[in-house]
Design a protein around this motif. Sequence first.
Motif, PDB file in Angstrom:
ATOM      1  N   MET A   1      18.509   7.915  91.683  1.00  0.00           N
ATOM      2  CA  MET A   1      19.370   7.934  90.511  1.00  0.00           C
ATOM      3  C   MET A   1      20.757   6.841  90.285  1.00  0.00           C
ATOM      4  O   MET A   1      21.417   7.274  92.079  1.00  0.00           O
ATOM      5  CB  MET A   1      19.495   9.443  89.838  1.00  0.00           C
ATOM      6  N   GLN A   2      20.715   6.180  89.941  1.00  0.00           N
ATOM      7  CA  GLN A   2      21.693   5.266  89.433  1.00  0.00           C
ATOM      8  C   GLN A   2      23.339   6.037  88.691  1.00  0.00           C
ATOM      9  O   GLN A   2      22.586   5.577  87.528  1.00  0.00           O
ATOM     10  CB  GLN A   2      21.483   3.870  89.596  1.00  0.00           C
ATOM     11  N   LEU A   3      24.231   5.514  89.100  1.00  0.00           N
ATOM     12  CA  LEU A   3      25.336   5.902  88.155  1.00  0.00           C
ATOM     13  C   LEU A   3      25.732   4.655  88.213  1.00  0.00           C
ATOM     14  O   LEU A   3      27.105   3.925  89.134  1.00  0.00           O
ATOM     15  CB  LEU A   3      26.367   6.947  88.336  1.00  0.00           C
ATOM     16  N   VAL A   4      25.675   3.318  86.332  1.00  0.00           N
ATOM     17  CA  VAL A   4      26.685   1.968  86.863  1.00  0.00           C
ATOM     18  C   VAL A   4      28.225   3.108  86.317  1.00  0.00           C
ATOM     19  O   VAL A   4      27.790   3.180  85.014  1.00  0.00           O
ATOM     20  CB  VAL A   4      25.618   1.155  85.111  1.00  0.00           C
ATOM     21  N   ILE A   5      28.809   2.006  86.463  1.00  0.00           N
ATOM     22  CA  ILE A   5      30.128   2.896  86.398  1.00  0.00           C
ATOM     23  C   ILE A   5      31.182   1.129  86.215  1.00  0.00           C
ATOM     24  O   ILE A   5      30.953   0.145  86.481  1.00  0.00           O
ATOM     25  CB  ILE A   5      30.817   3.682  87.643  1.00  0.00           C
ATOM     26  N   GLY A   6      32.222   1.173  85.418  1.00  0.00           N
ATOM     27  CA  GLY A   6      33.176   0.767  85.359  1.00  0.00           C
ATOM     28  C   GLY A   6      34.684   0.050  86.758  1.00  0.00           C
ATOM     29  O   GLY A   6      34.160   0.546  88.308  1.00  0.00           O
ATOM     30  N   ASN A   7      35.764  -0.213  86.177  1.00  0.00           N
ATOM     31  CA  ASN A   7      36.985  -0.158  87.423  1.00  0.00           C
ATOM     32  C   ASN A   7      36.766   1.241  87.498  1.00  0.00           C
ATOM     33  O   ASN A   7      37.612   2.274  87.350  1.00  0.00           O
ATOM     34  CB  ASN A   7      37.600  -1.593  86.783  1.00  0.00           C
ATOM     35  N   LYS A   8      37.699   1.464  88.972  1.00  0.00           N
ATOM     36  CA  LYS A   8      38.023   2.482  89.581  1.00  0.00           C
ATOM     37  C   LYS A   8      39.016   3.029  89.393  1.00  0.00           C
ATOM     38  O   LYS A   8      39.600   4.030  88.814  1.00  0.00           O
ATOM     39  CB  LYS A   8      37.251   2.969  90.492  1.00  0.00           C
ATOM     40  N   ASN A   9      39.896   1.873  88.515  1.00  0.00           N
ATOM     41  CA  ASN A   9      41.285   2.332  88.347  1.00  0.00           C
ATOM     42  C   ASN A   9      41.089   2.185  86.702  1.00  0.00           C
ATOM     43  O   ASN A   9      42.242   3.598  86.585  1.00  0.00           O
ATOM     44  CB  ASN A   9      41.929   0.553  88.523  1.00  0.00           C
ATOM     45  N   TYR A  10      40.492   2.624  85.839  1.00  0.00           N
ATOM     46  CA  TYR A  10      40.682   2.416  85.141  1.00  0.00           C
ATOM     47  C   TYR A  10      39.931   2.874  83.904  1.00  0.00           C
ATOM     48  O   TYR A  10      39.911   3.729  82.517  1.00  0.00           O
ATOM     49  CB  TYR A  10      40.483   0.514  83.846  1.00  0.00           C
ATOM     50  N   SER A  11      38.461   3.410  84.375  1.00  0.00           N
ATOM     51  CA  SER A  11      37.266   3.999  83.521  1.00  0.00           C
ATOM     52  C   SER A  11      37.171   5.656  83.434  1.00  0.00           C
ATOM     53  O   SER A  11      36.511   6.015  84.721  1.00  0.00           O
ATOM     54  CB  SER A  11      36.135   3.396  83.998  1.00  0.00           C
ATOM     55  N   SER A  12      37.742   5.729  82.238  1.00  0.00           N
ATOM     56  CA  SER A  12      38.048   7.423  82.586  1.00  0.00           C
ATOM     57  C   SER A  12      36.748   7.646  82.197  1.00  0.00           C
ATOM     58  O   SER A  12      36.564   8.699  82.290  1.00  0.00           O
ATOM     59  CB  SER A  12      39.052   7.451  81.547  1.00  0.00           C
ATOM     60  N   TRP A  13      36.100   7.424  81.217  1.00  0.00           N
ATOM     61  CA  TRP A  13      34.770   7.457  81.239  1.00  0.00           C
ATOM     62  C   TRP A  13      34.105   7.772  81.911  1.00  0.00           C
ATOM     63  O   TRP A  13      33.113   9.052  82.550  1.00  0.00           O
ATOM     64  CB  TRP A  13      34.194   6.638  80.057  1.00  0.00           C
ATOM     65  N   SER A  14      33.845   6.958  82.989  1.00  0.00           N
ATOM     66  CA  SER A  14      33.088   6.244  84.467  1.00  0.00           C
ATOM     67  C   SER A  14      33.484   7.485  85.140  1.00  0.00           C
ATOM     68  O   SER A  14      32.088   7.743  86.167  1.00  0.00           O
ATOM     69  CB  SER A  14      33.428   5.148  85.002  1.00  0.00           C
ATOM     70  N   LEU A  15      34.927   8.107  85.474  1.00  0.00           N
ATOM     71  CA  LEU A  15      35.268   8.829  86.631  1.00  0.00           C
ATOM     72  C   LEU A  15      34.792  10.233  86.235  1.00  0.00           C
ATOM     73  O   LEU A  15      33.629  11.061  86.894  1.00  0.00           O
ATOM     74  CB  LEU A  15      36.643   9.366  86.104  1.00  0.00           C
ATOM     75  N   ARG A  16      34.032  11.087  84.540  1.00  0.00           N
ATOM     76  CA  ARG A  16      33.940  11.824  84.220  1.00  0.00           C
ATOM     77  C   ARG A  16      32.323  12.453  85.379  1.00  0.00           C
ATOM     78  O   ARG A  16      31.808  13.200  86.286  1.00  0.00           O
ATOM     79  CB  ARG A  16      32.992  12.329  82.970  1.00  0.00           C
ATOM     80  N   PRO A  17      31.378  11.294  85.117  1.00  0.00           N
ATOM     81  CA  PRO A  17      29.852  12.121  85.425  1.00  0.00           C
ATOM     82  C   PRO A  17      30.051  11.661  87.439  1.00  0.00           C
ATOM     83  O   PRO A  17      29.122  12.357  88.206  1.00  0.00           O
ATOM     84  CB  PRO A  17      28.539  10.910  85.320  1.00  0.00           C
ATOM     85  N   TRP A  18      30.491  10.745  87.454  1.00  0.00           N
ATOM     86  CA  TRP A  18      30.683  10.439  89.192  1.00  0.00           C
ATOM     87  C   TRP A  18      31.943  11.623  89.955  1.00  0.00           C
ATOM     88  O   TRP A  18      30.960  12.372  91.292  1.00  0.00           O
ATOM     89  CB  TRP A  18      32.070   9.310  88.922  1.00  0.00           C
ATOM     90  N   VAL A  19      32.574  11.801  89.066  1.00  0.00           N
ATOM     91  CA  VAL A  19      33.330  13.301  89.781  1.00  0.00           C
ATOM     92  C   VAL A  19      32.637  14.377  90.044  1.00  0.00           C
ATOM     93  O   VAL A  19      32.295  15.674  91.043  1.00  0.00           O
ATOM     94  CB  VAL A  19      34.750  13.376  89.654  1.00  0.00           C
ATOM     95  N   LEU A  20      31.685  14.812  88.838  1.00  0.00           N
ATOM     96  CA  LEU A  20      30.281  15.644  88.328  1.00  0.00           C
ATOM     97  C   LEU A  20      29.384  15.737  89.152  1.00  0.00           C
ATOM     98  O   LEU A  20      29.119  16.721  90.400  1.00  0.00           O
ATOM     99  CB  LEU A  20      30.295  15.926  87.159  1.00  0.00           C
ATOM    100  N   LEU A  21      28.412  14.454  90.115  1.00  0.00           N
ATOM    101  CA  LEU A  21      27.789  14.356  90.615  1.00  0.00           C
ATOM    102  C   LEU A  21      28.466  14.094  92.071  1.00  0.00           C
ATOM    103  O   LEU A  21      27.943  15.318  93.315  1.00  0.00           O
ATOM    104  CB  LEU A  21      27.114  13.120  91.105  1.00  0.00           C
ATOM    105  N   ARG A  22      29.097  13.585  92.191  1.00  0.00           N
ATOM    106  CA  ARG A  22      30.100  14.029  94.031  1.00  0.00           C
ATOM    107  C   ARG A  22      30.321  15.060  94.227  1.00  0.00           C
ATOM    108  O   ARG A  22      30.183  15.801  95.687  1.00  0.00           O
ATOM    109  CB  ARG A  22      31.429  13.289  94.537  1.00  0.00           C
ATOM    110  N   THR A  23      31.048  16.013  93.629  1.00  0.00           N
ATOM    111  CA  THR A  23      31.580  17.176  93.857  1.00  0.00           C
ATOM    112  C   THR A  23      30.965  18.391  93.994  1.00  0.00           C
ATOM    113  O   THR A  23      30.392  19.214  94.738  1.00  0.00           O
ATOM    114  CB  THR A  23      32.623  17.702  92.586  1.00  0.00           C
ATOM    115  N   LEU A  24      28.776  18.450  92.724  1.00  0.00           N
ATOM    116  CA  LEU A  24      28.421  18.685  93.389  1.00  0.00           C
ATOM    117  C   LEU A  24      27.447  18.601  93.785  1.00  0.00           C
ATOM    118  O   LEU A  24      26.017  18.901  94.186  1.00  0.00           O
ATOM    119  CB  LEU A  24      27.687  19.852  91.459  1.00  0.00           C
ATOM    120  N   ASP A  25      27.199  17.703  94.605  1.00  0.00           N
ATOM    121  CA  ASP A  25      26.381  17.411  96.072  1.00  0.00           C
ATOM    122  C   ASP A  25      25.455  16.468  95.669  1.00  0.00           C
ATOM    123  O   ASP A  25      24.305  16.744  96.203  1.00  0.00           O
ATOM    124  CB  ASP A  25      26.201  17.954  96.955  1.00  0.00           C
ATOM    125  N   ILE A  26      25.062  16.113  93.940  1.00  0.00           N
ATOM    126  CA  ILE A  26      23.752  15.218  93.862  1.00  0.00           C
ATOM    127  C   ILE A  26      24.356  14.359  94.006  1.00  0.00           C
ATOM    128  O   ILE A  26      24.094  13.243  93.524  1.00  0.00           O
ATOM    129  CB  ILE A  26      24.420  15.723  92.287  1.00  0.00           C
TER     130      ILE A  26
END
Length: 226
Positions: A1-26
């Motif tokens: 699976m790939q997650l396409v995100i924007g700038n980490k400094n600004y992209s609040s919408w990108s942070l949501r699935p990213w932190v979910l995947l990372r924290t749950l070790d997916i």
Amino acid sequence: MQLVIGNKNYSSWSLRPWVLLRTLDIPFTEIRLSFNDPDFKLQAHQYSPTAKVPVLVDHDFAVWDSLAIAEYLAEHFPDAGIWPADPQARAMARCLAAEMHSSFSALRQAMPMNVEASLPGIGMNDAVAKDLARLVEAWRDCRSRFGSDGPFLCGHFSAVDAFFAPVAFRLRTHAVTLPDDAAAYVDALLALPAMQEWHNEACAEQDFVSCDEPYRSADEAAAAWA
Ligand SMILES: N[C@@H](CCC(=O)N[C@@H](CS)C(=O)NCC(=O)O)C(=O)O
């Protein structure tokens, strides 16, 4: 699976699935697009019909909305704890994630996510204060009913916390004073290893987006990032 995100400094919408995947070790591969790239829209459109981020790409299938991504992950990883196990806690978590998805517009507008910035006092107004009062009430209500097993809204970290993760960065950047219980929840979010990883990578980006920086010139931002 790939997650396409924007700038980490600004992209609040990108942070949501990213932190979910990372924290749950997916496991996933990250594809980061820059809002500064003149081809951003073209590149994002290769993944999503909306040409926005985030997008979860599972083989040739795209899921292009953060709430839909959480649900897609819950279906594909039923044992990962994406949503709380208790049906009422799960329903409340979904209500709050949906509320975050569709509301709090004053807070979003006046206090945008800007992870590396320090903007104490900036952005506060009556409408923001009302959004903050609702946030504090919602967090308190959920924690008092379902949060006894840990520091997160339903005890253990789940998708609802991922939806409020950008709020934690917004509140820190704007140095918002909160009641003790809300401040403790924000601290728990900021202390997550995934949030610290995101923070460090946001600070390392040095990819200034002028429309997201109404209070600074490019030179000031470069000096802050140096
Ligand atoms: N409903 C979408 C919203 C996505 C969204 O607005 N993404 C912003 C970035 S934070 C975007 O891609 N903006 C670029 C643009 O509109 O050109 C979601 O939940 O994922």
